[in-house]
Design an enzyme around this catalytic site. Structure first.
Site, PDB file in Angstrom:
ATOM      1  N   CYS A 192       0.997  -1.304   0.005  1.00  0.00           N
ATOM      2  CA  CYS A 192      -0.115  -0.099   0.194  1.00  0.00           C
ATOM      3  C   CYS A 192       0.886   1.133  -0.121  1.00  0.00           C
ATOM      4  O   CYS A 192       2.030   1.192  -0.362  1.00  0.00           O
ATOM      5  CB  CYS A 192      -0.962  -0.175   1.272  1.00  0.00           C
ATOM      6  SG  CYS A 192      -0.331   0.159   2.974  1.00  0.00           S
ATOM      7  N   ASN A 216       2.119   1.400   4.403  1.00  0.00           N
ATOM      8  CA  ASN A 216       2.424   0.142   5.169  1.00  0.00           C
ATOM      9  C   ASN A 216       2.163   0.320   6.543  1.00  0.00           C
ATOM     10  O   ASN A 216       2.844  -0.142   7.470  1.00  0.00           O
ATOM     11  CB  ASN A 216       3.886  -0.292   4.981  1.00  0.00           C
ATOM     12  CG  ASN A 216       4.220  -1.747   5.246  1.00  0.00           C
ATOM     13  OD1 ASN A 216       5.273  -2.149   5.771  1.00  0.00           O
ATOM     14  ND2 ASN A 216       3.054  -2.595   5.318  1.00  0.00           N
ATOM     15  N   CYS A 255      -1.716   1.022   7.504  1.00  0.00           N
ATOM     16  CA  CYS A 255      -2.957   0.626   7.518  1.00  0.00           C
ATOM     17  C   CYS A 255      -3.519  -0.473   6.479  1.00  0.00           C
ATOM     18  O   CYS A 255      -3.808  -1.763   7.216  1.00  0.00           O
ATOM     19  CB  CYS A 255      -3.916   1.954   6.945  1.00  0.00           C
ATOM     20  SG  CYS A 255      -3.612   3.368   7.765  1.00  0.00           S
ATOM     21  N   ARG A 256      -3.573  -0.531   5.336  1.00  0.00           N
ATOM     22  CA  ARG A 256      -4.073  -1.531   4.524  1.00  0.00           C
ATOM     23  C   ARG A 256      -3.309  -2.699   4.169  1.00  0.00           C
ATOM     24  O   ARG A 256      -3.861  -3.817   4.643  1.00  0.00           O
ATOM     25  CB  ARG A 256      -4.468  -0.885   3.007  1.00  0.00           C
ATOM     26  CG  ARG A 256      -5.545   0.085   3.256  1.00  0.00           C
ATOM     27  CD  ARG A 256      -5.696   0.772   1.769  1.00  0.00           C
ATOM     28  NE  ARG A 256      -4.635   1.608   1.646  1.00  0.00           N
ATOM     29  CZ  ARG A 256      -4.099   2.494   0.572  1.00  0.00           C
ATOM     30  NH1 ARG A 256      -5.001   2.344  -0.485  1.00  0.00           N
ATOM     31  NH2 ARG A 256      -3.273   3.121   0.593  1.00  0.00           N
ATOM     32  N   SER A 257      -1.976  -2.461   3.841  1.00  0.00           N
ATOM     33  CA  SER A 257      -1.099  -3.845   3.801  1.00  0.00           C
ATOM     34  C   SER A 257      -0.669  -4.738   4.835  1.00  0.00           C
ATOM     35  O   SER A 257      -0.909  -5.911   5.004  1.00  0.00           O
ATOM     36  CB  SER A 257      -0.038  -3.571   2.689  1.00  0.00           C
ATOM     37  OG  SER A 257       1.025  -2.604   3.476  1.00  0.00           O
ATOM     38  N   ASP A 271      -7.894   4.218   0.657  1.00  0.00           N
ATOM     39  CA  ASP A 271      -7.151   4.856   1.571  1.00  0.00           C
ATOM     40  C   ASP A 271      -8.010   5.070   2.881  1.00  0.00           C
ATOM     41  O   ASP A 271      -8.629   5.959   2.608  1.00  0.00           O
ATOM     42  CB  ASP A 271      -6.261   5.753   1.107  1.00  0.00           C
ATOM     43  CG  ASP A 271      -5.061   6.307   2.327  1.00  0.00           C
ATOM     44  OD1 ASP A 271      -5.312   5.970   3.222  1.00  0.00           O
ATOM     45  OD2 ASP A 271      -4.532   7.134   1.600  1.00  0.00           O
TER      46      ASP A 271
HETATM   47  P1  4NP Z   1      -1.764   3.022   3.760  1.00  0.00           P
HETATM   48  O1  4NP Z   1      -2.479   4.205   4.444  1.00  0.00           O
HETATM   49  O2  4NP Z   1      -1.344   3.356   2.508  1.00  0.00           O
HETATM   50  O3  4NP Z   1      -2.925   2.118   3.921  1.00  0.00           O
HETATM   51  O4  4NP Z   1      -0.909   2.337   4.929  1.00  0.00           O
HETATM   52  C1  4NP Z   1      -1.760   5.412   4.664  1.00  0.00           C
HETATM   53  C2  4NP Z   1      -1.013   5.610   5.584  1.00  0.00           C
HETATM   54  C3  4NP Z   1      -0.328   7.074   5.857  1.00  0.00           C
HETATM   55  C4  4NP Z   1      -0.789   8.199   4.842  1.00  0.00           C
HETATM   56  C5  4NP Z   1      -1.479   7.595   3.536  1.00  0.00           C
HETATM   57  C6  4NP Z   1      -2.324   6.337   3.558  1.00  0.00           C
HETATM   58  N1  4NP Z   1       0.130   9.148   4.939  1.00  0.00           N
HETATM   59  O5  4NP Z   1      -0.563  10.397   4.118  1.00  0.00           O
HETATM   60  O6  4NP Z   1       0.753   9.302   5.739  1.00  0.00           O
END
Ligand code: 4NP
Length: 154
Positions: free
Chosen positions: A7, A10, A12-14, A123
């Protein structure tokens, strides 16, 4: 077989996909046969544990993400893993940009295995708790499809 979930951050989703898929592999008796990991296309959260909201949502389903730490996707991952699966189209573009020409890895979206090719795991970072529940539901559905696919491939 080796599967890498990707993702943006790294956190939240992955990592959620890693935790969910690990439990489903155990339930399917395939934990020994399939190695898994997760990473982000960005360097923003390297070394951090998963987002507290992602950890809480997963814990409500009995999945502990607390031991996971964020790392960034590398070129070597496309040689080390058989499946490199992104959460959204932005992830997929970044993955294809980094993929070495001689890599044999399957590079695609996780939700391709949910019977919804091209669909994204949205996201959840800037939204509320319901976004994390939605992420879990989508990842569970796709993981079941991915396990069926890997069983056929074995
Ligand atoms: P992820 O979510 O890609 O599912 O881990 C996010 C985590 C952090 C951010 C964006 C999406 N950020 O903008 O810091």
């Amino acid at each position: 077989m080796k599967v890498l979930f990707v993702c943006l951050g790294n956190i939240c989703r992955s990592p959620t996909a890693e935790g969910v898929f690990r439990r489903m592999l155990e339930q399917a008796g395939m934990a020994e046969a399939v190695q898994i990991d997760s990473c982000g296309v960005s360097e923003w959260h390297i070394g951090k544990a998963p987002d507290a909201r992602a950890q809480q949502a997963a814990l409500r389903r009995g999945i502990d993400l607390s031991g996971l730490r964020a790392r960034q996707l590398s070129e070597q991952d496309f040689h080390d893993f058989d499946y490199v699966l992104g959460m959204d189209q932005d992830n997929l573009r970044a993955m294809r940009d980094l993929k070495p020409a001689n890599s044999q890895a399957h590079v695609g979206l996780l939700l391709d295995f949910a019977g919804t090719p091209g669909a994204e795991v949205p996201d959840p970072y800037y939204g509320g708790d319901e976004g994390f529940e939605n992420v879990l539901n989508m990842i569970e559905a796709a993981s079941a499809g991915l396990i069926r696919h890997l069983k056929r491939e074995r």
